[in-house]
Design a protein around this motif. Structure first.
Motif, PDB file in Angstrom:
ATOM      1  N   GLY A   1       0.849  -1.195   0.000  1.00 13.09           N
ATOM      2  CA  GLY A   1       0.000   0.000   0.000  1.00 13.09           C
ATOM      3  C   GLY A   1       0.878   1.237   0.000  1.00 13.09           C
ATOM      4  N   GLY A   2       0.325   2.338   0.474  1.00  8.78           N
ATOM      5  CA  GLY A   2       1.076   3.591   0.476  1.00  8.78           C
ATOM      6  C   GLY A   2       1.189   4.168  -0.921  1.00  8.78           C
ATOM      7  N   SER A   3       2.081   5.139  -1.067  1.00 12.72           N
ATOM      8  CA  SER A   3       2.188   5.863  -2.348  1.00 12.72           C
ATOM      9  C   SER A   3       3.330   5.358  -3.235  1.00 12.72           C
ATOM     10  N   THR A   4       4.342   4.764  -2.642  1.00 16.08           N
ATOM     11  CA  THR A   4       5.521   4.399  -3.445  1.00 16.08           C
ATOM     12  C   THR A   4       5.221   3.500  -4.637  1.00 16.08           C
ATOM     13  N   PRO A   5       4.383   2.462  -4.481  1.00 20.78           N
ATOM     14  CA  PRO A   5       4.205   1.528  -5.610  1.00 20.78           C
ATOM     15  C   PRO A   5       3.307   2.064  -6.732  1.00 20.78           C
TER      16      PRO A   5
ATOM     17  N   GLY B   1      -0.935  -6.888   1.178  1.00 21.71           N
ATOM     18  CA  GLY B   1      -0.101  -7.167   2.350  1.00 21.71           C
ATOM     19  C   GLY B   1      -0.664  -6.512   3.596  1.00 21.71           C
ATOM     20  N   ASP B   2      -1.436  -5.452   3.377  1.00 18.76           N
ATOM     21  CA  ASP B   2      -2.120  -4.810   4.498  1.00 18.76           C
ATOM     22  C   ASP B   2      -3.190  -3.878   3.951  1.00 18.76           C
ATOM     23  N   GLU B   3      -4.057  -3.444   4.837  1.00 17.41           N
ATOM     24  CA  GLU B   3      -5.144  -2.553   4.433  1.00 17.41           C
ATOM     25  C   GLU B   3      -5.566  -1.695   5.602  1.00 17.41           C
ATOM     26  N   ARG B   4      -5.946  -0.502   5.268  1.00 11.05           N
ATOM     27  CA  ARG B   4      -6.525   0.359   6.298  1.00 11.05           C
ATOM     28  C   ARG B   4      -7.997  -0.016   6.401  1.00 11.05           C
TER      29      ARG B   4
ATOM     30  N   ASP C   1     -12.620   4.513  -0.183  1.00  8.15           N
ATOM     31  CA  ASP C   1     -12.017   5.595   0.601  1.00  8.15           C
ATOM     32  C   ASP C   1     -10.628   5.914   0.021  1.00  8.15           C
ATOM     33  N   PRO C   2     -10.276   7.199  -0.079  1.00  8.06           N
ATOM     34  CA  PRO C   2      -8.955   7.556  -0.628  1.00  8.06           C
ATOM     35  C   PRO C   2      -7.787   6.929   0.141  1.00  8.06           C
ATOM     36  N   GLN C   3      -8.029   6.562   1.415  1.00  3.97           N
ATOM     37  CA  GLN C   3      -6.937   5.948   2.199  1.00  3.97           C
ATOM     38  C   GLN C   3      -6.753   4.463   1.876  1.00  3.97           C
ATOM     39  N   SER C   4      -7.742   3.896   1.147  1.00  8.71           N
ATOM     40  CA  SER C   4      -7.736   2.445   0.925  1.00  8.71           C
ATOM     41  C   SER C   4      -6.622   2.023  -0.036  1.00  8.71           C
ATOM     42  N   ASN C   5      -5.870   1.020   0.332  1.00  2.21           N
ATOM     43  CA  ASN C   5      -4.839   0.484  -0.574  1.00  2.21           C
ATOM     44  C   ASN C   5      -5.489  -0.187  -1.777  1.00  2.21           C
ATOM     45  N   PHE C   6      -6.655  -0.772  -1.541  1.00  7.89           N
ATOM     46  CA  PHE C   6      -7.388  -1.388  -2.670  1.00  7.89           C
ATOM     47  C   PHE C   6      -7.760  -0.306  -3.690  1.00  7.89           C
TER      48      PHE C   6
END
Ligand code: 6PG
Length: 247
Positions: free
Chosen positions: A48-52, A78-81, A87-92
C-alpha cells in the motif's frame, strides 16, 4: 554512487536507480519475470502507500499489459486500512484506479482485505481463510510458498505492511493475518511475518529523500520490522538515488 551498499541479510540484494520511473520499470520487469517463470495460478501480495503507484501504473501500461498473464495472477494485499474500499486511504482503491480499471483482471482474481460489515478481528480471520483457500493448505511450507511475489514499502519508522515497531503483530507466528494499530483512528489489517515470508520473490520499493534516514540506520545494521522479515526466496531492495544513503 560507485559501489552499491549491500544489506547483511540472507538472499538480499540492493539495487539503486536514478529515479522513480527507472525503479518502477525494474520492479515491473522483476515481477513479470517471476510471473512468466511460474506455471499455473500465482499470488502477488501488493504494498500500500504511495511508493508503488508508478509500478502499478506501468503494469497496466502498453509496455507491460501484454506481458502479464492476467488470467492466472491473483492479487492480494499485504495490508489494508480499515476503511471502505472507495475511501482515498484504501490500498485497494489505489490499485483499482491504477490497474483494475485498466487491465483485464478477472473478478475472481481480486482478493481485497474485507473492511465492511465486520470487525477488524473477524476481517483478519476471514482474509487468512481466503489465503488458505487459494493456497490449498492451512500450513505454510518452504516447498510451496504462498506468494510468487511480495511487494513491500518502508515507513520512516522502519515498518513494512502494517508491522509497526512495538506492535504485538510482530510476535504473531501462526496466524496469516492479524489486526494492527487498533488504537489508531483507522485500524489496519496486516499479513504476518510467516505469510509475507512465504514467497519466491520479495521486492522492497523505497523512494524519496524522506526515507534516507531510516535507510541509513538499516544499512548501519539497526533492526526494524522491515529488516526482521526473512523471505524464503530472493529479497531485492529497490531504492532510488534520493532515498539511498550516502556513500
Ligand atoms: C500502507 C503500507 C505501508 C507503506 C509504508 C510506506 O498501507 O501504508 O503498506 O507499509 O508501504 O508506510 O508508505 P509510502 O509508500 O506512502 O511512503
Amino acid at each position: 554512487m560507485t559501489n552499491t551498499p549491500q544489506l547483511n541479510l540472507k538472499n538480499t540484494e540492493v539495487k539503486i536507480y536514478s529515479d522513480v520511473d527507472l525503479l518502477a520499470h525494474a520492479a515491473a520487469t522483476l515481477l513479470c519475470n517471476r510471473l512468466s517463470s511460474t506455471k499455473g495460478d500465482i499470488a502477488v501480495s501488493l504494498a500500500g502507500g504511495s511508493t508503488p503507484k508508478r509500478l502499478y501504473e506501468l503494469l497496466a501500461s502498453p509496455t507491460y499489459l501484454e506481458q502479464i498473464p492476467w488470467k492466472r495472477v491473483h492479487w492480494f494485499w499485504g495490508d489494508e486500512r480499515f476503511v471502505p474500499p472507495d475511501d482515498p486511504q484504501s490500498n485497494f482503491s489505489m490499485f483499482k484506479t491504477t490497474v483494475l480499471s485498466r487491465a483485464p483482471v478477472p473478478a475472481t482474481n481480486i482478493h481485497p482485505i474485507p473492511t465492511i460489515g465486520l470487525t477488524p478481528e473477524i476481517a483478519a480471520d476471514v482474509y487468512a481463510q481466503e489465503l488458505q483457500r487459494f493456497h490449498g493448505e492451512k500450513v505454510l511450507s518452504a516447498k510451496n510458498p504462498l506468494f510468487g511475489v511480495v511487494i513491500l514499502g518502508l515507513g520512516e519508522d522502519g515498518h513494512t505492511a502494517s508491522l509497526f515497531p512495538g506492535s504485538p503483530a510482530l510476535k504473531e507466528r501462526s496466524r496469516w493475518a492479524t489486526c494492527a494499530n487498533l488504537d489508531q483512528a483507522v485500524p489496519r489489517i496486516t499479513l504476518t511475518y510467516p505469510a509475507l515470508e512465504s514467497c519466491h520473490d520479495c521486492l522492497f520499493l523505497v523512494t524519496g529523500s524522506a526515507k534516507r534516514t531510516i535507510l541509513r540506520s538499516i544499512f548501519r545494521g539497526d533492526v526494524f520490522p522491515a529488516t526482521r522479515l526473512k523471505p524464503q526466496g530472493r529479497c531485492t531492495w529497490l531504492l532510488d538515488q534520493a532515498a539511498a544513503p550516502d556513500g
